[in-house]
Design a protein around this motif. Structure first.
Motif, PDB file in Angstrom:
ATOM      1  N   ALA A 710       0.925  -1.148   0.140  1.00  0.00           N
ATOM      2  CA  ALA A 710       0.025  -0.002   0.027  1.00  0.00           C
ATOM      3  C   ALA A 710       0.889   1.190   0.060  1.00  0.00           C
ATOM      4  O   ALA A 710       1.697   1.410   0.869  1.00  0.00           O
ATOM      5  CB  ALA A 710      -0.927   0.037   1.207  1.00  0.00           C
ATOM      6  N   VAL A 711       0.668   2.293  -0.832  1.00  0.00           N
ATOM      7  CA  VAL A 711       1.422   3.364  -0.925  1.00  0.00           C
ATOM      8  C   VAL A 711       0.991   4.447   0.292  1.00  0.00           C
ATOM      9  O   VAL A 711      -0.034   4.650   0.399  1.00  0.00           O
ATOM     10  CB  VAL A 711       1.274   4.102  -2.436  1.00  0.00           C
ATOM     11  CG1 VAL A 711       1.882   5.405  -2.279  1.00  0.00           C
ATOM     12  CG2 VAL A 711       1.565   3.222  -3.621  1.00  0.00           C
ATOM     13  N   VAL A 712       2.069   4.755   0.799  1.00  0.00           N
ATOM     14  CA  VAL A 712       2.070   5.617   1.893  1.00  0.00           C
ATOM     15  C   VAL A 712       2.808   6.906   1.730  1.00  0.00           C
ATOM     16  O   VAL A 712       2.541   7.972   2.814  1.00  0.00           O
ATOM     17  CB  VAL A 712       2.479   4.966   3.340  1.00  0.00           C
ATOM     18  CG1 VAL A 712       1.454   3.550   3.636  1.00  0.00           C
ATOM     19  CG2 VAL A 712       3.839   4.524   3.404  1.00  0.00           C
ATOM     20  N   GLY A 713       3.463   7.133   0.804  1.00  0.00           N
ATOM     21  CA  GLY A 713       4.224   8.312   0.704  1.00  0.00           C
ATOM     22  C   GLY A 713       5.156   8.392  -0.585  1.00  0.00           C
ATOM     23  O   GLY A 713       5.082   7.131  -1.709  1.00  0.00           O
ATOM     24  N   HIS A 714       5.825   9.370  -1.130  1.00  0.00           N
ATOM     25  CA  HIS A 714       6.404   9.706  -2.126  1.00  0.00           C
ATOM     26  C   HIS A 714       7.865  10.598  -1.704  1.00  0.00           C
ATOM     27  O   HIS A 714       7.691  11.121  -0.792  1.00  0.00           O
ATOM     28  CB  HIS A 714       5.871  10.470  -3.241  1.00  0.00           C
ATOM     29  CG  HIS A 714       4.704   9.368  -3.771  1.00  0.00           C
ATOM     30  ND1 HIS A 714       3.338   9.301  -3.174  1.00  0.00           N
ATOM     31  CD2 HIS A 714       4.760   8.776  -4.921  1.00  0.00           C
ATOM     32  CE1 HIS A 714       2.824   8.574  -3.932  1.00  0.00           C
ATOM     33  NE2 HIS A 714       3.295   8.195  -4.920  1.00  0.00           N
ATOM     34  N   ALA A 715       9.004  10.177  -2.502  1.00  0.00           N
ATOM     35  CA  ALA A 715      10.131  10.651  -2.118  1.00  0.00           C
ATOM     36  C   ALA A 715      10.959  11.121  -3.214  1.00  0.00           C
ATOM     37  O   ALA A 715      10.784  10.207  -4.475  1.00  0.00           O
ATOM     38  CB  ALA A 715      10.766  10.147  -1.105  1.00  0.00           C
ATOM     39  N   GLY A 716      11.748  12.251  -3.580  1.00  0.00           N
ATOM     40  CA  GLY A 716      12.612  12.209  -4.566  1.00  0.00           C
ATOM     41  C   GLY A 716      12.803  13.809  -5.208  1.00  0.00           C
ATOM     42  O   GLY A 716      12.499  14.555  -4.309  1.00  0.00           O
TER      43      GLY A 716
END
Length: 849
Positions: A710-716
């Motif tokens: 389950a996607v809980v966040g994004h980074a980059g």
């Protein structure tokens, strides 16, 4: 609110020797915040005396007229000889009495006075203007004392010009509009010090007459429930405002304009009743009080042309609006230097209407400040009587016998108060007679009798004598803020003394300490701080254009922001749907101030609107809301999940003599996400990092953070267009993660520590360039079995020798058994099993094989 103590003494018998510290403490005990108390005697030090001009010699040959004066200052100069002073003012003549500061004196602003040679003459001191003494803005000429002043040359000039007074500057809270007046402050001090009070509004006033002072029609009796007016004809327009009035206005921070206008301002400060003075000869036809019509405009006294809206109240004549009611008058009807016929207006306006109008037009006048806090509706006729009397006494003229009074005021409703409620709420014993006494001091009419039936006893407190008795309390006309029992409780506590309320910490309810969510947030914050990130707390308000600057797609749910009904800033009326906007604003501000290397984080709520919800239910303060009302109100409140976000730019590792530094990049944002998940108690084998795509990240440098798929966040790294729109440094990288979306942390058993030596084996696997290194690592862990203690990626390599679209991933594998020393064959077998599973899943081959 600034007021001189001498003005207060006219209406309250303050002790003659009352120290300023005791005066300040009395006001603070009443709940009035004191900004400052200034003794004007200390603003000018040294010899400030009365002087009589004996001779004036006009000096020529200079760019401006200069006068050499001989001034009698008595024995103040130590010799009795005339004082020689050079002065540039032209508004005095021989025989006039002036104010002189002698050498050794110091004027406001630390301006020291001495003897010096100027314009070819020796000047010993200065003849002072009002501005130089800090008494006003007038610098057009020096102060010439009235001819009837009894002072002799050499006498102290401070009492004559008002520099023997004390000025109190107070911050009045919005619920105490009555305190924005000498009347209100004097009444409060009479309560605090137990001294007599004389109400300046307790004066005879001419009532309304059948023949109005001027024809007026009020079309909206909600916006204006009382309108009174009176005329004065034949005023001498050359008469100036007397010095005593100018000094009091100046002490209050109000600029002197003209006698009729100064009288309205003076009475506003004294009574708390804003007024307006019209030039009656500049009004055309009858007056109409109404709401503004679409397209109407008005140029107010500050010279600004204002477009009106339907909620604004205006006073109109046949030409259209001539005044923005309760806020500011218009230019077409203002009192001029030639005005001889004055129409005074005193009305009562709706506080909510005035507050919205003032904010809409950004016009926070002294009148509007009082109207939006509530003004006594019984004052208009008293204010008119005083204004007419002052004007006719000072400038002549004839007061019209006609008085207009259109009165639609409704009395304040009574409030029912259980007599023991103050004791139960505060924990101090207040006898019934004491409660009645204090409420009557406020000005309330109190009727005793009746029993309370079926009331929730509320929090445990101190029982009062007469428990069960109910008071019917009718607030005074000047206290529109007293609308509920809680307001009356506050008045009882305030007047009886806050110092009687014990400072007792409540007993903590038994529990298990911090909740799991609180522990998780603290662990995350501590983990980021230990890694060098700096926590910030930003405002949750954002501008509407932020979603475009972040490049959010048209269908992105983060565009559906909640608008604040009464925002702190009209430029930022929305609640944030992502932490990134305010956080990047922090980065921009720090970079703009020279901080090139920034690594910040924030943990806070974001706000997601609930589509299709209605208005919240109306709930009073007289009882506890029901569970159904709570549920209905909660259904309207936006969803507020807790997020954590980081932003980094510049060098993450500084350069120095020890070597080159390292510039922060997308990998640091990803690592921050991993650190958050680790601190939140999520095991590494449940965490997946894979390539993703989501605004505002760079499409090729964005990672998705998943827990249990389950996607809980994004980074980059941020998209270059976003970096340009927000004026951020290149390569700025961010991470945002939904803490509330994380599953509960599993119970973790303590690790078994093996005392046997490890076996270290490195493997380099060649795979397709599109295969994520995390997926390969997961396969190695699964294939190696229980003997694998740790695996770490330490190198990524690509070259022509490997082939196009291929890369090499080098991992360090650590094997260890808990109960024995591993044989080499066991470690190799575990390594081969790990490589075999990676080969099966991703076609991996050993590099060099």
């Amino acid at each position: 609110m600034r007021v001189s103590v001498s003005w207060l003494r006219e209406y309250v018998d303050l002790p003659v020797d009352l120290p300023t510290g005791d005066l300040e403490q009395a006001l603070v005990d009443l709940g009035i915040e004191v900004e400052s108390i200034v003794d004007l005697r200390g603003t000018v030090t040294g010899p400030l005396v009365v002087g009589e001009v004996l001779e004036i010699e006009e000096l020529t040959g200079f760019k401006k007229p200069i006068r050499f004066c001989r001034v009698d200052v008595g024995a103040a100069n130590g010799t009795g000889e005339p004082q020689e002073i050079v002065c540039g003012a032209r508004n005095f003549a021989p025989g006039d009495k002036v104010v002189v500061i002698l050498p050794g004196g110091v004027l406001p602003g630390n301006f020291a006075i001495g003897a010096r040679k100027t314009y070819g003459r020796n000047s010993h001191g200065m003849i002072c203007s009002a501005q130089e003494l800090g008494l006003g803005d007038d610098h057009s000429g020096i102060i010439v004392l009235p001819a009837d002043v009894k002072a002799q040359p050499g006498d102290d000039a401070r009492p004559i010009v008002g520099l023997d007074d004390v000025v109190v500057d107070m911050e009045i809270t919005p619920d105490r509009g009555y305190a924005l007046s000498v009347r209100g402050i004097a009444r409060e001090l009479s309560h605090a010090l137990g001294v007599p009070f004389r109400d300046p509004a307790d004066a005879p006033a001419t009532g309304g007459t059948a023949e109005p002072a001027y024809p007026v029609e009020v079309r909206d009796t909600v916006g204006c429930d009382r309108f009174a007016a009176r005329m004065v004809r034949g005023v001498d327009p050359t008469v100036e405002t007397p010095g005593w009035m100018r000094r009091r206005l100046t002490a209050a921070g109000v600029r002197s304009i003209s006698l009729p206008v100064d009288i309205t301002n003076y009475l506003m400060l004294e009574l708390g009743q804003p007024m307006h003075a019209f030039d009656a000869d500049r009004i055309t036809g009858p007056l109409v009080v109404r709401r503004a019509e679409p397209g109407e405009k008005l140029t107010t006294l500050d010279g600004v042309s204002r477009s009106l809206v339907a909620e604004d109240m205006v006073i109109c004549d046949e030409t259209g609006p001539i005044s923005l009611a309760a806020v500011m008058g218009g230019e077409t009807s203002e009192v001029l230097a030639s005005t001889t016929n004055v129409l005074f207006e005193a009305a009562h306006w709706d506080p909510a209407m005035v507050g919205r109008t003032a904010r809409r037009h950004k016009l926070f006048s002294e009148a509007a400040k009082r109207w939006e806090r509530g003004v006594d509706p019984t004052l208009p006729l008293v204010a008119l009587e005083k204004a007419v009397r002052l004007l006719t006494d000072l400038a002549g003229g004839t007061a019209g016998a006609e008085v207009l009074d259109l009165d639609h005021v409704r009395p304040l409703p009574p409030v029912t108060l259980p007599v023991d409620l103050p004791a139960r709420r505060v924990g101090v014993s207040y006898p019934a007679d004491r409660v009645v006494e204090l409420l009557e001091q406020v000005g309330c009419a109190v009727a005793r009798g009746g029993d309370r039936l079926g009331e929730d006893p509320g929090a445990a407190g101190v029982a009062a004598a007469g428990a069960g008795e109910v008071l019917t309390v009718t607030p005074p006309s000047w206290r529109p803020d007293l609308t509920d029992p809680a307001d009356l409780v506050e008045e009882v506590v305030r007047l009886d003394g806050y110092d009687r309320v014990p400072s007792v910490l409540p007993t903590a309810r038994p529990g298990r300490g911090l909740t799991a969510a609180q522990q998780r947030r603290r662990a995350v914050a501590r983990s980021l701080a230990e890694r060098g990130w700096v926590e910030v707390l930003s405002q949750p308000f954002v501008a509407p254009e932020l979603v475009d600057q972040l490049g959010l797609p048209a269908d992105d749910p983060r565009r559906a922001a909640v608008r604040v009904a009464n925002p702190l800033s009209e430029e930022e009326p929305l609640l944030r749907t992502t932490l990134l906007g305010p956080l990047l604003g922090v980065v921009k501000r720090n970079v703009g101030r020279g901080q090139r290397d920034v690594a910040v984080y924030e943990i806070g709520a974001v706000f997601h609107a609930r589509p299709g919800v209605g208005s919240p239910p109306a709930m009073g303060v007289d009882r506890r809301p029901t569970d159904e009302e709570f549920a209905a109100a909660d259904a309207v409140v936006p969803a507020q999940p807790r997020h954590v976000a980081v932003a980094v730019c510049g060098e993450i590792e500084p350069a120095g003599w020890w070597g080159a530094g390292r510039t922060a990049g997308w990998a640091d944002a990803v690592e921050a996400g991993r650190a958050v998940l680790d601190a939140a108690g999520i095991p590494a084998d449940r965490v997946t990092v894979r390539a993703g795509e989501r605004a505002p990240w760079h499409p090729g440098r964005c990672a998705e953070l998943l827990v249990d798929d389950a996607v809980v966040g994004h980074a980059g790294e941020l998209h270059p267009a976003v970096v340009a729109a927000l004026e951020l440094p290149r390569r700025t990288s961010v991470m945002e993660l939904d803490l509330d979306a994380l599953p509960a942390a599993p119970l973790v058993s303590g690790p078994a520590i093996s005392t046997f030596p490890p076996a270290l084996i490195d493997v380099a696997l060649v795979v397709d360039a599109a295969v994520p290194a995390a997926d390969v690592q997961r396969a190695l862990v699964e294939g190696a079995g229980a003997l694998l203690e740790d695996v770490r990626l330490f190198d990524v390599y690509a070259s022509e020798q490997l082939g196009a679209g291929r890369k090499s991933l080098a991992y360090k594998l650590t094997f260890r058994a808990p109960d024995r020393t591993l044989a080499g064959e066991e470690a190799v077998a575990a390594r081969d099993a790990a490589v075999a599973l990676a080969a099966q899943r991703f076609g991996a081959t050993l590099r060099g094989a």
